[in-house]
Design an enzyme around this catalytic site. Structure first.
Site, mmCIF file in Angstrom:
data_model
loop_
_atom_site.group_PDB
_atom_site.id
_atom_site.type_symbol
_atom_site.label_atom_id
_atom_site.label_comp_id
_atom_site.label_asym_id
_atom_site.label_seq_id
_atom_site.Cartn_x
_atom_site.Cartn_y
_atom_site.Cartn_z
ATOM 1 N N SER A 73 4.705 2.368 8.052
ATOM 2 C CA SER A 73 4.270 1.393 7.367
ATOM 3 C C SER A 73 5.497 0.871 6.176
ATOM 4 O O SER A 73 6.163 1.601 5.653
ATOM 5 C CB SER A 73 3.149 1.802 6.162
ATOM 6 O OG SER A 73 1.854 1.660 7.055
ATOM 7 N N HIS A 90 0.812 -1.293 -0.076
ATOM 8 C CA HIS A 90 -0.134 0.055 -0.022
ATOM 9 C C HIS A 90 0.793 1.245 0.009
ATOM 10 O O HIS A 90 0.416 2.305 -0.316
ATOM 11 C CB HIS A 90 -1.095 -0.209 1.354
ATOM 12 C CG HIS A 90 -0.365 0.142 2.399
ATOM 13 N ND1 HIS A 90 -0.135 -0.910 3.375
ATOM 14 C CD2 HIS A 90 -0.057 1.369 3.150
ATOM 15 C CE1 HIS A 90 0.242 -0.363 4.516
ATOM 16 N NE2 HIS A 90 0.423 1.029 4.216
ATOM 17 N N ASP A 146 0.055 -7.573 1.298
ATOM 18 C CA ASP A 146 0.524 -6.134 1.372
ATOM 19 C C ASP A 146 1.827 -6.188 1.637
ATOM 20 O O ASP A 146 2.488 -5.561 2.491
ATOM 21 C CB ASP A 146 -0.291 -5.819 2.772
ATOM 22 C CG ASP A 146 -0.113 -4.177 2.831
ATOM 23 O OD1 ASP A 146 0.208 -3.488 1.665
ATOM 24 O OD2 ASP A 146 -0.281 -3.507 3.807
#
Length: 463
Positions: free
Chosen positions: A210, A105, A135
């Site tokens: 992230s 993402h 992901d």
């Protein structure tokens, strides 16, 4: 040796997976002096392998009126314009030749990707492999330089209570390190998607973290930080990381030249074991994966799995829920075999299952339906285990499925959606895309359609 082969060999040596580590003796601080120990040496050892990931994408900016009437009235005099959008995340160098792991993402839809090292150097990157379901994304820094890299640890050796560090670039303020412990293992239902096996930590994880690393006290990467659980968008002491053992398999697939990350095909569907089911089956605990359906000729059937069986462990490692089973099989990898511990009516047995890619048993024969009919603008394909896996549908799905719908088309106007299975048209069963294309060419005055959507049958009439 070709350059690509050298890259794969060098990196595969780095990512060699050892057998699950035996839990080591661990101690808690026993004195004031031990409480004053610092993580600084560990941070210095690992910080150079943590990078900032910058992703830019070009998006269309609509007219200021943002109204279909005005857009149609002004036409070409007010064309939509494009603008650049940027996103910022973190990544970890896992190969000295510039192999970087981050979250999918972070780079999804990006036209231009760069990484910045802690010393300020920036490099362009290419994407070797990405997958939105797990992901994860693997990048390659475009240079022949060598870099500091983090070794991938054994996430199966991680225990609740272990000390960990989370390194990343939250809020774009620069590299930041937070500390905490492993709060839980095998967490599922954390985020959208079909991957459900995370390491939970109370180390602060915020936007921008992230793709950053979760590091153990040996300086090894045990997870890729991917999500937080918070209503306000900030860290509330509940963060989640993708385990390193899955990262190893994903990176190996990327450097092996694969363009997609395939999950092993089992050919069975599984349900969670509730307390009532556990009691009925004579199990001591409500854990495991209950076999609900087995496809004929599938690896599951060949291994001896039957509806009503409960898979309790894979290669001796306990399975808490169906998501954990999928994770364990994914870490074994395509082409491998797994030993399943199965409870059959309260009696345990060992079964061996071969793991391979989902097969395309029926050619997909993908077609765009055109002409004056309600299906015009729909892209359809014949279902097979491989197509079903790509569309995240049950493995046993059969028939003709909608894979895409063109915006503004007749198919979109009647409400067709991707993953709809076209069952029947004007009383005729739709067995293939070829049959569907022939039926729509008849151009009847009334269209009677039956579709299946998420297990529900829907009948519609059109003139």
């Amino acid at each position: 040796m070709k350059f690509g082969q050298g890259l794969a060999t060098a990196t595969l040596l780095l990512l060699t997976v050892t057998s699950p580590a035996v839990a080591q003796d661990k101690t808690v601080p026993a004195s004031q002096m031990e409480m004053q120990l610092s993580f600084a040496p560990l941070v210095k050892k690992t910080a150079n392998a943590t990078v900032n990931v910058y992703a830019e994408r070009v998006v269309e900016r609509r007219s200021p009126f943002n109204d279909p009437f005005f857009e149609e009235f002004f036409g070409q005099r007010m064309p939509n314009r494009t603008q650049k959008q940027s996103s910022l995340g973190s990544g970890v160098i896992v190969g000295k030749d510039g192999i970087v792991v981050t979250n999918n993402h972070v780079i999804e839809g990006a036209d231009d990707i760069k990484v910045a090292l802690s010393d300020g150097r920036e490099y362009p990157c290419t994407v070797l492999l990405k997958d939105d379901r797990v992901d994860l994304a693997v990048l390659k820094i475009q240079t022949r330089e060598t870099f500091d890299a983090l070794p991938l640890g054994d996430s199966d050796a991680v225990e609740v209570g272990d000390l960990v560090l989370a390194i990343g670039n939250p809020f774009g303020v620069g590299q930041t390190v937070t500390s905490g412990i492993v709060s839980a293992l095998a967490r599922n239902q954390v985020k959208a998607g079909d991957f459900g096996f995370f390491i939970q930590t109370d180390a602060s994880i915020n936007p921008g973290n992230s793709g950053g690393g979760l590091i153990d006290m040996k300086g090894e990467l045990i997870g890729i930080n991917t999500a937080i659980f918070s209503r306000g968008g900030g860290s509330n002491g509940v963060g989640f990381a993708i385990p390193a053992n899955l990262v190893k398999v994903f990176v190996a697939s990327a450097i092996g030249g694969n363009t997609t990350f395939d999950r092993p095909f089992v050919g069975a569907t599984f349900d969670a074991v509730t307390s009532d089911v556990a009691e009925a089956l004579g199990l001591h605990k409500a854990r495991g994966a209950l076999v609900s359906k087995v496809l004929s000729g599938s690896p599951a059937e060949k291994a001896g799995l039957k509806p009503g069986d409960v898979v309790l462990a894979v290669n001796g490692i306990a399975v808490e829920h169906p998501d954990a089973l999928g994770y364990r099989l994914a870490t074994v990898g395509i082409g491998g075999t797994a030993k399943l511990t199965v409870s059959d009516g309260g009696r345990q047995e060992q079964l061996t299952i071969a793991l391979d890619r989902p097969p395309e048993t029926t050619p997909r024969d993908e077609r765009l339906i055109e002409g004056r009919n309600p299906f015009s603008g729909a892209v359809v394909a014949n279902l097979s285990p491989r197509v079903a896996d790509e569309l995240r549908m049950p493995a046993g799905s059969v028939g003709v499925v909608v894979t895409d719908v063109n915006r503004g088309s007749p198919a979109a106007r009647i409400g067709l959606q991707p993953r709809d299975i076209i069952i029947e048209l004007n009383g005729t069963s739709v067995a293939s895309t070829e049959v569907l294309e022939g039926l729509v060419s008849d151009d009847p005055s009334v269209w009677r359609v039956e579709i299946e959507r998420d297990g529900q049958r829907i009948r519609q009439f059109f003139r």
